[in-house]
Design a protein around this motif. Structure first.
Motif, PDB file in Angstrom:
ATOM      1  N   PHE A   1       0.822  -1.206   0.000  1.00  8.86           N
ATOM      2  CA  PHE A   1       0.000   0.000   0.000  1.00  8.86           C
ATOM      3  C   PHE A   1       0.858   1.259   0.000  1.00  8.86           C
ATOM      4  O   PHE A   1       0.421   2.323  -0.398  1.00  8.86           O
ATOM      5  N   ALA A   2       2.060   1.135   0.511  1.00 10.73           N
ATOM      6  CA  ALA A   2       3.003   2.251   0.584  1.00 10.73           C
ATOM      7  C   ALA A   2       4.402   1.666   0.514  1.00 10.73           C
ATOM      8  O   ALA A   2       4.605   0.482   0.786  1.00 10.73           O
ATOM      9  N   ILE A   3       5.361   2.489   0.146  1.00 12.58           N
ATOM     10  CA  ILE A   3       6.744   2.009   0.051  1.00 12.58           C
ATOM     11  C   ILE A   3       7.415   2.200   1.410  1.00 12.58           C
ATOM     12  O   ILE A   3       7.588   3.337   1.862  1.00 12.58           O
ATOM     13  N   PRO A   4       7.795   1.117   2.084  1.00 14.08           N
ATOM     14  CA  PRO A   4       8.392   1.236   3.414  1.00 14.08           C
ATOM     15  C   PRO A   4       9.749   1.939   3.369  1.00 14.08           C
ATOM     16  O   PRO A   4      10.528   1.772   2.422  1.00 14.08           O
ATOM     17  N   ASP A   5      10.025   2.728   4.388  1.00 12.74           N
ATOM     18  CA  ASP A   5      11.307   3.412   4.482  1.00 12.74           C
ATOM     19  C   ASP A   5      12.435   2.391   4.609  1.00 12.74           C
ATOM     20  O   ASP A   5      12.348   1.428   5.356  1.00 12.74           O
ATOM     21  N   GLY A   6      13.484   2.617   3.859  1.00 15.87           N
ATOM     22  CA  GLY A   6      14.681   1.803   3.992  1.00 15.87           C
ATOM     23  C   GLY A   6      14.637   0.454   3.317  1.00 15.87           C
ATOM     24  O   GLY A   6      15.588  -0.324   3.419  1.00 15.87           O
ATOM     25  N   LEU A   7      13.556   0.137   2.606  1.00 12.93           N
ATOM     26  CA  LEU A   7      13.478  -1.152   1.927  1.00 12.93           C
ATOM     27  C   LEU A   7      13.999  -0.999   0.503  1.00 12.93           C
ATOM     28  O   LEU A   7      13.483  -0.191  -0.266  1.00 12.93           O
ATOM     29  N   PRO A   8      15.045  -1.756   0.121  1.00 11.72           N
ATOM     30  CA  PRO A   8      15.600  -1.629  -1.235  1.00 11.72           C
ATOM     31  C   PRO A   8      14.556  -1.981  -2.293  1.00 11.72           C
ATOM     32  O   PRO A   8      13.686  -2.817  -2.055  1.00 11.72           O
ATOM     33  N   PRO A   9      14.611  -1.315  -3.456  1.00  9.66           N
ATOM     34  CA  PRO A   9      13.630  -1.578  -4.515  1.00  9.66           C
ATOM     35  C   PRO A   9      13.540  -3.050  -4.901  1.00  9.66           C
ATOM     36  O   PRO A   9      12.440  -3.544  -5.169  1.00  9.66           O
ATOM     37  N   GLU A  10      14.673  -3.761  -4.917  1.00 11.52           N
ATOM     38  CA  GLU A  10      14.623  -5.165  -5.301  1.00 11.52           C
ATOM     39  C   GLU A  10      13.863  -6.006  -4.281  1.00 11.52           C
ATOM     40  O   GLU A  10      13.197  -6.985  -4.629  1.00 11.52           O
ATOM     41  N   GLU A  11      13.928  -5.621  -3.009  1.00 12.58           N
ATOM     42  CA  GLU A  11      13.188  -6.340  -1.976  1.00 12.58           C
ATOM     43  C   GLU A  11      11.700  -6.027  -2.050  1.00 12.58           C
ATOM     44  O   GLU A  11      10.858  -6.877  -1.786  1.00 12.58           O
ATOM     45  N   LEU A  12      11.387  -4.807  -2.422  1.00 12.06           N
ATOM     46  CA  LEU A  12       9.992  -4.401  -2.572  1.00 12.06           C
ATOM     47  C   LEU A  12       9.291  -5.287  -3.584  1.00 12.06           C
ATOM     48  O   LEU A  12       8.204  -5.828  -3.332  1.00 12.06           O
ATOM     49  N   SER A  13       9.908  -5.473  -4.727  1.00 11.77           N
ATOM     50  CA  SER A  13       9.319  -6.283  -5.783  1.00 11.77           C
ATOM     51  C   SER A  13       9.327  -7.763  -5.424  1.00 11.77           C
ATOM     52  O   SER A  13       8.381  -8.489  -5.709  1.00 11.77           O
ATOM     53  N   ARG A  14      10.387  -8.215  -4.743  1.00  9.17           N
ATOM     54  CA  ARG A  14      10.516  -9.624  -4.422  1.00  9.17           C
ATOM     55  C   ARG A  14       9.457 -10.090  -3.427  1.00  9.17           C
ATOM     56  O   ARG A  14       9.065 -11.246  -3.414  1.00  9.17           O
ATOM     57  N   SER A  15       8.985  -9.190  -2.579  1.00  3.90           N
ATOM     58  CA  SER A  15       8.011  -9.562  -1.563  1.00  3.90           C
ATOM     59  C   SER A  15       6.578  -9.545  -2.083  1.00  3.90           C
ATOM     60  O   SER A  15       5.690 -10.122  -1.451  1.00  3.90           O
ATOM     61  N   ALA A  16       6.343  -8.861  -3.209  1.00  5.81           N
ATOM     62  CA  ALA A  16       4.983  -8.706  -3.720  1.00  5.81           C
ATOM     63  C   ALA A  16       4.776  -9.591  -4.946  1.00  5.81           C
ATOM     64  O   ALA A  16       5.559 -10.489  -5.216  1.00  5.81           O
ATOM     65  N   GLY A  17       3.703  -9.337  -5.683  1.00  4.62           N
ATOM     66  CA  GLY A  17       3.422 -10.134  -6.873  1.00  4.62           C
ATOM     67  C   GLY A  17       2.494 -11.291  -6.565  1.00  4.62           C
ATOM     68  O   GLY A  17       1.683 -11.248  -5.642  1.00  4.62           O
ATOM     69  N   VAL A  18       2.612 -12.358  -7.338  1.00  2.00           N
ATOM     70  CA  VAL A  18       1.825 -13.570  -7.134  1.00  2.00           C
ATOM     71  C   VAL A  18       2.774 -14.696  -6.752  1.00  2.00           C
ATOM     72  O   VAL A  18       3.753 -14.965  -7.449  1.00  2.00           O
ATOM     73  N   HIS A  19       2.478 -15.343  -5.625  1.00  3.76           N
ATOM     74  CA  HIS A  19       3.300 -16.444  -5.123  1.00  3.76           C
ATOM     75  C   HIS A  19       2.532 -17.751  -5.236  1.00  3.76           C
ATOM     76  O   HIS A  19       1.318 -17.785  -5.041  1.00  3.76           O
ATOM     77  N   MET A  20       3.258 -18.826  -5.519  1.00  7.21           N
ATOM     78  CA  MET A  20       2.689 -20.162  -5.618  1.00  7.21           C
ATOM     79  C   MET A  20       3.465 -21.099  -4.703  1.00  7.21           C
ATOM     80  O   MET A  20       4.679 -21.229  -4.829  1.00  7.21           O
ATOM     81  N   TRP A  21       2.736 -21.729  -3.766  1.00  5.91           N
ATOM     82  CA  TRP A  21       3.362 -22.672  -2.836  1.00  5.91           C
ATOM     83  C   TRP A  21       2.807 -24.076  -3.045  1.00  5.91           C
ATOM     84  O   TRP A  21       1.672 -24.246  -3.499  1.00  5.91           O
ATOM     85  N   ASP A  22       3.602 -25.084  -2.653  1.00  7.32           N
ATOM     86  CA  ASP A  22       3.115 -26.451  -2.577  1.00  7.32           C
ATOM     87  C   ASP A  22       2.087 -26.518  -1.449  1.00  7.32           C
ATOM     88  O   ASP A  22       2.391 -26.174  -0.304  1.00  7.32           O
TER      89      ASP A  22
END
Length: 283
Positions: free
Chosen positions: A70-91
């Protein structure tokens, strides 16, 4: 806080997400929690992040969820921002991450699922994307995500978006048909019905108020012949004839959930004002 539950076809496992950033799978026969994950990076939380819909795939093999900032957290690198979001698929059995689909830094809301496709909403290309301000968006792009290849197809540039409510698209239970809201379809916006096998599309234009609360594809029945639609009121439409089958306004508040029975003979809905409403599809 949103709670997103789903059962596999045999009702053996249930996936539920709560507190915004937590997801777990439960064995329905024993009540045992099989696995659970907190999906936000350390130092961030539900004020900035949410799981938006968690569903079990048709075969029960995978759990698939949309994650968004919902917002960009302070101090979070852009690559981590994208890596944590999106669509995830688990077993679904072990909780092991099988695949992650990067849909931009703000992530995605999962709206509907029928293997091998997921219907998702994103902020891609919108003015709100640099700040992840989902609440400021009146409508959003709707995309079809191929879970086998990661390929994305734009279905609608302007599909209905009501913040934190996961409607606007639905598959029939056999996966053959997909219905979604498109403000640019028909003469004054409408519902696009797509045959996923042939690619043929038709447009249904339900009557009534077309403001943001009057819209909303909720569900298709098993063979895609009936559409559960809208909020004020909630309605059932015949897809082939374009005729209104049923309509009611008996909830005390906004309608939060609606689904057809597996045989299509009935449907039910819940409302924010309390209570639930079962109704025959032909009533």
């Amino acid at each position: 806080l949103q709670l997103w539950p789903d059962l596999d076809l045999d009702s053996q496992r249930m996936v539920a997400s709560g507190r915004g950033d937590y997801l777990e799978v439960v064995d329905m026969s024993t009540g045992e929690r099989l696995w659970g994950h907190t999906v936000t990076p350390e130092g961030t939380g539900v004020e900035e992040f949410e799981i938006t819909n968690a569903l079990i795939s048709d075969g029960g093999e995978y759990v698939i969820a949309g994650h968004r900032w919902f917002a960009i957290p302070d101090g979070l690198p852009p690559e981590e921002l994208s890596r944590s979001a999106g669509v995830h698929m688990w077993d679904a059995r072990t909780g092991e991450l099988v695949e992650r689909f990067d849909l931009g830094p703000c992530g995605a809301a999962l709206v509907a699922l029928a293997e091998p496709y997921a219907a998702v909403k994103t902020l891609a290309g919108r003015a709100e994307e640099p700040t992840c301000e989902w609440e400021a968006a009146q409508d959003l792009p709707l995309e079809l995500l191929d879970l086998r290849t990661g390929e994305r197809e734009l279905l609608a540039e302007r599909s209905v978006w009501i913040h934190r409510l996961g409607w606007g698209a639905a598959f029939s239970s056999d996966g053959r048909y997909l219905a979604f809201d498109d403000w640019d379809a028909g003469d004054d916006g409408g519902v696009v019905i797509t045959d996923m096998r042939t690619g043929k599309r038709s447009v249904l234009e339900p009557d009534g108020d077309r403001d943001e609360w009057g819209w909303g594809v909720r569900a298709l029945n098993a063979d895609g012949s009936l559409l559960l639609y809208g909020d004020l009121p909630m309605q059932v439409w015949d897809v082939d004839t374009g005729e209104l089958v049923a309509s009611f306004e008996e909830h005390g508040g906004d309608r939060l959930f609606g689904r057809f029975a597996s045989d299509g003979s009935a449907w039910c809905s819940t409302g924010g004002g309390g209570g639930r409403r079962p109704l025959g599809a032909g009533a």
